[in-house]
Write a protein that holds these residues in place. Structure first.
Motif, PDB file in Angstrom:
ATOM      1  N   VAL A  89     -15.275  69.754 -20.843  1.00  0.00           N
ATOM      2  CA  VAL A  89     -15.322  68.555 -20.024  1.00  0.00           C
ATOM      3  C   VAL A  89     -15.298  67.374 -20.987  1.00  0.00           C
ATOM      4  CG1 VAL A  89     -16.672  67.195 -18.393  1.00  0.00           C
ATOM      5  CG2 VAL A  89     -16.697  69.674 -18.240  1.00  0.00           C
ATOM      6  N   HIS A  90     -14.335  66.484 -20.825  1.00  0.00           N
ATOM      7  CA  HIS A  90     -14.230  65.291 -21.664  1.00  0.00           C
ATOM      8  C   HIS A  90     -14.773  64.117 -20.870  1.00  0.00           C
ATOM      9  CE1 HIS A  90     -11.599  67.295 -24.596  1.00  0.00           C
ATOM     10  NE2 HIS A  90     -11.123  67.926 -23.530  1.00  0.00           N
TER      11      HIS A  90
ATOM     12  N   PRO B   8     -20.787  63.330 -12.385  1.00  0.00           N
ATOM     13  CA  PRO B   8     -21.027  62.173 -11.515  1.00  0.00           C
ATOM     14  C   PRO B   8     -19.719  61.446 -11.210  1.00  0.00           C
ATOM     15  CG  PRO B   8     -21.673  61.668 -13.762  1.00  0.00           C
ATOM     16  CD  PRO B   8     -21.276  63.119 -13.743  1.00  0.00           C
ATOM     17  N   ALA B   9     -19.762  60.576 -10.232  1.00  0.00           N
ATOM     18  CA  ALA B   9     -18.590  59.777  -9.847  1.00  0.00           C
ATOM     19  C   ALA B   9     -18.388  58.683 -10.878  1.00  0.00           C
ATOM     20  CB  ALA B   9     -18.807  59.179  -8.461  1.00  0.00           C
ATOM     21  N   SER B  10     -17.553  58.941 -11.871  1.00  0.00           N
ATOM     22  CA  SER B  10     -17.349  57.945 -12.923  1.00  0.00           C
ATOM     23  C   SER B  10     -15.924  57.435 -12.974  1.00  0.00           C
ATOM     24  CB  SER B  10     -17.722  58.536 -14.285  1.00  0.00           C
ATOM     25  OG  SER B  10     -16.836  59.595 -14.608  1.00  0.00           O
ATOM     26  N   GLY B  11     -14.981  58.239 -12.536  1.00  0.00           N
ATOM     27  CA  GLY B  11     -13.595  57.808 -12.542  1.00  0.00           C
ATOM     28  C   GLY B  11     -12.896  57.931 -13.877  1.00  0.00           C
ATOM     29  N   ASN B  12     -13.549  58.501 -14.891  1.00  0.00           N
ATOM     30  CA  ASN B  12     -12.890  58.617 -16.194  1.00  0.00           C
ATOM     31  C   ASN B  12     -13.257  59.919 -16.907  1.00  0.00           C
ATOM     32  OD1 ASN B  12     -15.513  58.018 -16.786  1.00  0.00           O
ATOM     33  ND2 ASN B  12     -15.072  56.321 -18.150  1.00  0.00           N
ATOM     34  N   SER B  13     -13.143  61.031 -16.220  1.00  0.00           N
ATOM     35  CA  SER B  13     -13.446  62.336 -16.808  1.00  0.00           C
ATOM     36  C   SER B  13     -12.183  63.188 -16.825  1.00  0.00           C
ATOM     37  CB  SER B  13     -14.512  63.072 -15.991  1.00  0.00           C
ATOM     38  OG  SER B  13     -15.683  62.324 -15.888  1.00  0.00           O
ATOM     39  N   ARG B  14     -12.202  64.203 -17.687  1.00  0.00           N
ATOM     40  CA  ARG B  14     -11.093  65.153 -17.746  1.00  0.00           C
ATOM     41  C   ARG B  14     -11.675  66.540 -17.914  1.00  0.00           C
ATOM     42  NH1 ARG B  14      -7.646  66.690 -22.236  1.00  0.00           N
ATOM     43  NH2 ARG B  14      -8.802  65.173 -23.447  1.00  0.00           N
TER      44      ARG B  14
ATOM     45  N   GLN C 173      -2.947  76.933 -20.003  1.00  0.00           N
ATOM     46  CA  GLN C 173      -4.081  76.022 -19.956  1.00  0.00           C
ATOM     47  C   GLN C 173      -3.668  74.756 -19.227  1.00  0.00           C
ATOM     48  OE1 GLN C 173      -5.073  75.231 -23.993  1.00  0.00           O
ATOM     49  NE2 GLN C 173      -3.230  74.080 -24.412  1.00  0.00           N
ATOM     50  N   GLY C 174      -4.636  73.985 -18.792  1.00  0.00           N
ATOM     51  CA  GLY C 174      -4.296  72.771 -18.068  1.00  0.00           C
ATOM     52  C   GLY C 174      -5.450  71.799 -18.027  1.00  0.00           C
ATOM     53  N   ASP C 175      -5.141  70.556 -17.721  1.00  0.00           N
ATOM     54  CA  ASP C 175      -6.134  69.489 -17.620  1.00  0.00           C
ATOM     55  C   ASP C 175      -6.161  68.939 -16.207  1.00  0.00           C
ATOM     56  OD1 ASP C 175      -5.272  68.237 -20.861  1.00  0.00           O
ATOM     57  OD2 ASP C 175      -6.987  69.453 -20.305  1.00  0.00           O
ATOM     58  N   TRP C 176      -7.359  68.700 -15.711  1.00  0.00           N
ATOM     59  CA  TRP C 176      -7.552  67.965 -14.468  1.00  0.00           C
ATOM     60  C   TRP C 176      -8.051  66.582 -14.865  1.00  0.00           C
ATOM     61  CZ3 TRP C 176     -10.206  70.767  -9.846  1.00  0.00           C
ATOM     62  CH2 TRP C 176      -9.466  71.910  -9.499  1.00  0.00           C
ATOM     63  N   ILE C 177      -7.288  65.556 -14.536  1.00  0.00           N
ATOM     64  CA  ILE C 177      -7.718  64.188 -14.814  1.00  0.00           C
ATOM     65  C   ILE C 177      -8.399  63.676 -13.558  1.00  0.00           C
ATOM     66  CG2 ILE C 177      -6.962  61.855 -15.395  1.00  0.00           C
ATOM     67  CD1 ILE C 177      -4.619  63.256 -16.909  1.00  0.00           C
ATOM     68  N   LEU C 178      -9.690  63.387 -13.679  1.00  0.00           N
ATOM     69  CA  LEU C 178     -10.514  63.004 -12.532  1.00  0.00           C
ATOM     70  C   LEU C 178     -10.629  61.482 -12.509  1.00  0.00           C
ATOM     71  CD1 LEU C 178     -13.241  65.715 -13.154  1.00  0.00           C
ATOM     72  CD2 LEU C 178     -11.152  65.918 -11.811  1.00  0.00           C
ATOM     73  N   CYS C 179      -9.658  60.832 -11.880  1.00  0.00           N
ATOM     74  CA  CYS C 179      -9.612  59.367 -11.926  1.00  0.00           C
ATOM     75  C   CYS C 179     -10.159  58.700 -10.674  1.00  0.00           C
ATOM     76  CB  CYS C 179      -8.182  58.895 -12.191  1.00  0.00           C
ATOM     77  SG  CYS C 179      -7.018  59.382 -10.924  1.00  0.00           S
ATOM     78  N   ASP C 180     -10.590  59.488  -9.692  1.00  0.00           N
ATOM     79  CA  ASP C 180     -11.144  58.857  -8.501  1.00  0.00           C
ATOM     80  C   ASP C 180     -12.670  58.780  -8.609  1.00  0.00           C
ATOM     81  OD1 ASP C 180     -11.981  61.443  -8.021  1.00  0.00           O
ATOM     82  OD2 ASP C 180     -10.486  61.823  -6.496  1.00  0.00           O
TER      83      ASP C 180
END
Length: 127
Positions: free
Chosen positions: A50-51, A68-74, A28-35
């Motif tokens: 989706v967190h 959406p473009a939020s910069g704080n999703s995982r 398993q793995g996490d993608w940290i969507l910080c952009d």
């Protein structure tokens, strides 16, 4: 040769439009969507969550995930997940949305996180 359009954010420089293959074969793995890019993922196999800042959305493939473009999703993917991800900046998205009466509705829809399940396997391959 022309270089690809790039932007910069908290995670460093990134392409304005980027397609990434999703394959979490054994773990398993996490993608940290910080952009600050909009994300759409089409999953053909697997499941996960989706967190977001305000909620957690579970999903099971085949499905379409739009963030959406939020910069704080995982994005948490279980082992065996397969699909493709598309990341697009606000600028690239603005170029793609036509000007007209439907533009506001399209932008409003893309501004909300969505998980669309019950996709047919043929639909996910076409997407």
């Amino acid at each position: 040769m022309q270089s690809l359009p790039r932007s910069s954010g908290p995670c460093g420089p990134f392409l304005e439009t980027e397609i990434t293959s999703i394959r979490s074969e054994l773990t398993q793995g996490d993608w940290i969507l910080c952009d600050e890019r909009h994300r759409s993922c089409v999953l053909q196999a697997g499941r996960g969550r989706v967190h977001l800042a305000e909620a957690e959305l579970p999903f099971t493939a085949p499905c379409l995930i739009s963030l959406p473009a939020s910069g704080n999703s995982r994005l948490h993917l279980e082992a065996g997940s397969r699909g493709v991800s598309l990341a697009v900046t606000e600028v690239a998205l603005a170029r793609a949305i036509p000007v007209g009466p439907d533009a506001g509705q399209i932008r409003a829809a893309l501004g909300r996180p969505m998980v669309l399940g019950r996709l047919d396997a043929r639909q996910t391959r076409r997407l």
